[in-house]
Design a protein around this motif. Structure first.
Motif, PDB file in Angstrom:
ATOM      1  N   TRP A   1       1.164  -1.353   0.232  1.00 16.33           N
ATOM      2  CA  TRP A   1       0.008   0.175   0.181  1.00 16.33           C
ATOM      3  C   TRP A   1       0.609   1.357   0.173  1.00 16.33           C
ATOM      4  O   TRP A   1       0.209   2.059  -0.705  1.00 16.33           O
ATOM      5  CB  TRP A   1      -0.757   0.052   1.234  1.00 16.33           C
TER       6      TRP A   1
ATOM      7  N   GLN B   1      -9.494  -9.624   5.150  1.00 13.59           N
ATOM      8  CA  GLN B   1      -7.862  -9.600   5.121  1.00 13.59           C
ATOM      9  C   GLN B   1      -7.699 -10.937   4.979  1.00 13.59           C
ATOM     10  O   GLN B   1      -6.297 -11.428   4.649  1.00 13.59           O
ATOM     11  CB  GLN B   1      -7.929  -9.048   6.217  1.00 13.59           C
TER      12      GLN B   1
ATOM     13  N   LEU C   1     -12.959  -1.787   4.269  1.00 14.41           N
ATOM     14  CA  LEU C   1     -11.363  -1.579   3.568  1.00 14.41           C
ATOM     15  C   LEU C   1     -10.151  -1.029   4.196  1.00 14.41           C
ATOM     16  O   LEU C   1     -10.280   0.507   4.392  1.00 14.41           O
ATOM     17  CB  LEU C   1     -11.323  -1.497   2.451  1.00 14.41           C
ATOM     18  N   LYS C   2      -9.370  -1.513   4.706  1.00 14.78           N
ATOM     19  CA  LYS C   2      -8.049  -1.003   4.973  1.00 14.78           C
ATOM     20  C   LYS C   2      -7.136  -1.443   4.875  1.00 14.78           C
ATOM     21  O   LYS C   2      -6.020  -2.690   4.733  1.00 14.78           O
ATOM     22  CB  LYS C   2      -8.220  -1.699   6.600  1.00 14.78           C
ATOM     23  N   PRO C   3      -6.533  -0.212   3.686  1.00 19.83           N
ATOM     24  CA  PRO C   3      -5.339  -1.215   2.897  1.00 19.83           C
ATOM     25  C   PRO C   3      -3.904  -1.325   3.459  1.00 19.83           C
ATOM     26  O   PRO C   3      -3.571  -1.989   3.197  1.00 19.83           O
ATOM     27  CB  PRO C   3      -5.270   0.319   1.919  1.00 19.83           C
TER      28      PRO C   3
ATOM     29  N   LEU D   1      -5.129  -4.377   3.294  1.00 19.90           N
ATOM     30  CA  LEU D   1      -5.760  -5.474   2.663  1.00 19.90           C
ATOM     31  C   LEU D   1      -4.322  -5.334   1.431  1.00 19.90           C
ATOM     32  O   LEU D   1      -4.280  -6.586   0.852  1.00 19.90           O
ATOM     33  CB  LEU D   1      -6.890  -5.011   1.853  1.00 19.90           C
TER      34      LEU D   1
ATOM     35  N   ASN E   1      -5.543  -6.702  -1.869  1.00 21.30           N
ATOM     36  CA  ASN E   1      -6.918  -6.395  -2.633  1.00 21.30           C
ATOM     37  C   ASN E   1      -7.954  -5.638  -1.911  1.00 21.30           C
ATOM     38  O   ASN E   1      -8.991  -5.689  -2.403  1.00 21.30           O
ATOM     39  CB  ASN E   1      -7.127  -7.912  -0.972  1.00 21.30           C
ATOM     40  N   THR E   2      -7.483  -4.793  -2.240  1.00 19.88           N
ATOM     41  CA  THR E   2      -7.948  -3.316  -1.766  1.00 19.88           C
ATOM     42  C   THR E   2      -8.367  -3.074  -3.405  1.00 19.88           C
ATOM     43  O   THR E   2      -9.783  -3.041  -3.571  1.00 19.88           O
ATOM     44  CB  THR E   2      -7.359  -1.750  -1.430  1.00 19.88           C
ATOM     45  N   ASP E   3      -7.934  -3.114  -4.181  1.00 21.16           N
ATOM     46  CA  ASP E   3      -8.533  -2.690  -5.875  1.00 21.16           C
ATOM     47  C   ASP E   3      -9.802  -3.844  -6.094  1.00 21.16           C
ATOM     48  O   ASP E   3     -10.738  -3.455  -6.679  1.00 21.16           O
ATOM     49  CB  ASP E   3      -7.274  -2.937  -6.565  1.00 21.16           C
TER      50      ASP E   3
ATOM     51  N   TYR F   1     -10.901  -5.611  -3.471  1.00 21.33           N
ATOM     52  CA  TYR F   1     -12.816  -5.751  -2.923  1.00 21.33           C
ATOM     53  C   TYR F   1     -13.432  -4.003  -3.675  1.00 21.33           C
ATOM     54  O   TYR F   1     -14.666  -4.301  -3.244  1.00 21.33           O
ATOM     55  CB  TYR F   1     -12.447  -5.421  -1.810  1.00 21.33           C
TER      56      TYR F   1
ATOM     57  N   ILE G   1     -13.734   3.222   3.886  1.00 23.84           N
ATOM     58  CA  ILE G   1     -12.376   2.796   4.147  1.00 23.84           C
ATOM     59  C   ILE G   1     -12.139   3.117   5.599  1.00 23.84           C
ATOM     60  O   ILE G   1     -12.639   4.508   5.735  1.00 23.84           O
ATOM     61  CB  ILE G   1     -11.731   4.201   3.210  1.00 23.84           C
TER      62      ILE G   1
END
Length: 306
Positions: free
Chosen positions: A82, A210, A227-229, A232, A235-237, A239, A252
């Protein structure tokens, strides 16, 4: 010849009121990429102890390995991925005062929570309350007091997966669900969370996201994806795309990053239309931060491209 410069800074910041008594200091890294024309882009790499799958030292090692060898297979740390993405994409920071446009995160004992709500400076329409921390009767009593004092206040209740299905069901039977915005990660088991969602309980997922990539069909009854970048990573993108496909809200959310990280998360929330991101964590830190340069190198081309 113009060069790209990379600096890595280690920061230390004391907790004002630690969420974990064994963690009195928050540590993280700032990745600074100076472009040949002189501008800089930044990323924060701050794995959260007890939640991230990699330590800060492991994340730093992966970062330097990536810079030296340009191989993204080394980026197993979600926090490192991230931070690199933010610096590579020159992710902007939101305006500093935008962090004041938040909804409060409530944790601690009942007296502290009610006192904080009484002194809260802005309008109270939404709040996040940590649950599954007290005896069930105490939780139910606290929520009843909040509902009575603030009847227009919607609550996002976050259990962090501490209940089993029966405990979550018992809790829901004893509270006023009309004031429930959603129940976040009530159970550690994804199957139990999905079972509650199919029973028309507004469920948000956090920790389950996660641990694995969950397909869209499985998530069809979930109300919100938290979503916790920092936790994640790649996997952020994934989700974000799932949420778009299903047309469900995202939130977020912070993993207790510093101000820099929070402003970049706010920028991400703005980009995806998240009006109520979970970023009310800066007040848990003292204002003083100590930084130290721990890495410096010049490159002939952009070292973050691979």
């Amino acid at each position: 010849m113009h060069h790209w410069q990379v600096k890595i800074w280690l920061y230390r910041q004391h907790w004002h009121c630690p969420w974990d008594p064994q963690q009195s200091i928050r540590r993280g890294l700032y990745l600074q990429l100076q472009h040949p024309e002189g501008s800089c882009s930044w990323g924060e790499i701050a794995p959260l102890p007890g939640f991230s799958s990699h330590t800060l030292s492991e994340s730093f090692q992966q970062l330097t390995d990536f810079l030296e060898h340009r191989h993204d297979a080394s980026l197993r740390s979600a926090a490192t991925y991230w931070g690199i993405q933010c610096a590579k994409e020159q992710r902007p920071q939101a305006e500093p005062d935008s962090l004041n446009q938040r909804y409060p995160l409530l944790q601690g004992d009942e007296q502290a929570i009610l006192s904080y709500l009484e002194q809260y400076p802005g309008p109270l329409t939404l709040a996040k309350l940590k649950v599954a921390r007290r005896a069930l009767t105490e939780e139910v009593s606290l929520i009843a007091h909040i509902n009575q004092a603030y009847p227009q206040l919607k609550l996002r209740l976050d259990a962090n997966g501490h209940w089993n299905y029966q405990q979550a069901e018992s809790f829901l039977a004893q509270i006023n669900t009309a004031n429930l915005a959603y129940l976040e990660q009530p159970c550690a088991s994804l199957a139990d969370c999905l079972k509650l969602a199919k029973a028309d309980v507004p469920i948000a997922l956090d920790e389950s996201l996660q641990h694995q990539r969950i397909d869209a069909q499985t998530l069809a009854n979930i109300q919100t994806l938290v979503l916790k970048p920092t936790l994640l990573g790649k996997n952020t993108d994934y989700y974000l795309q799932i949420a778009k496909t299903l047309n469900i809200p995202i939130s977020i959310s912070s993993s207790f990053e510093s101000r820099l990280g929070l402003l970049q998360l706010k920028s991400l929330a703005n980009q995806y239309g998240d009006l109520y991101p979970g970023l009310d964590t800066l007040r848990y830190f003292s204002h003083k931060q100590v930084t130290r340069l721990i890495y410096f190198r010049q490159f002939a081309d952009n070292p973050l491209l691979y």
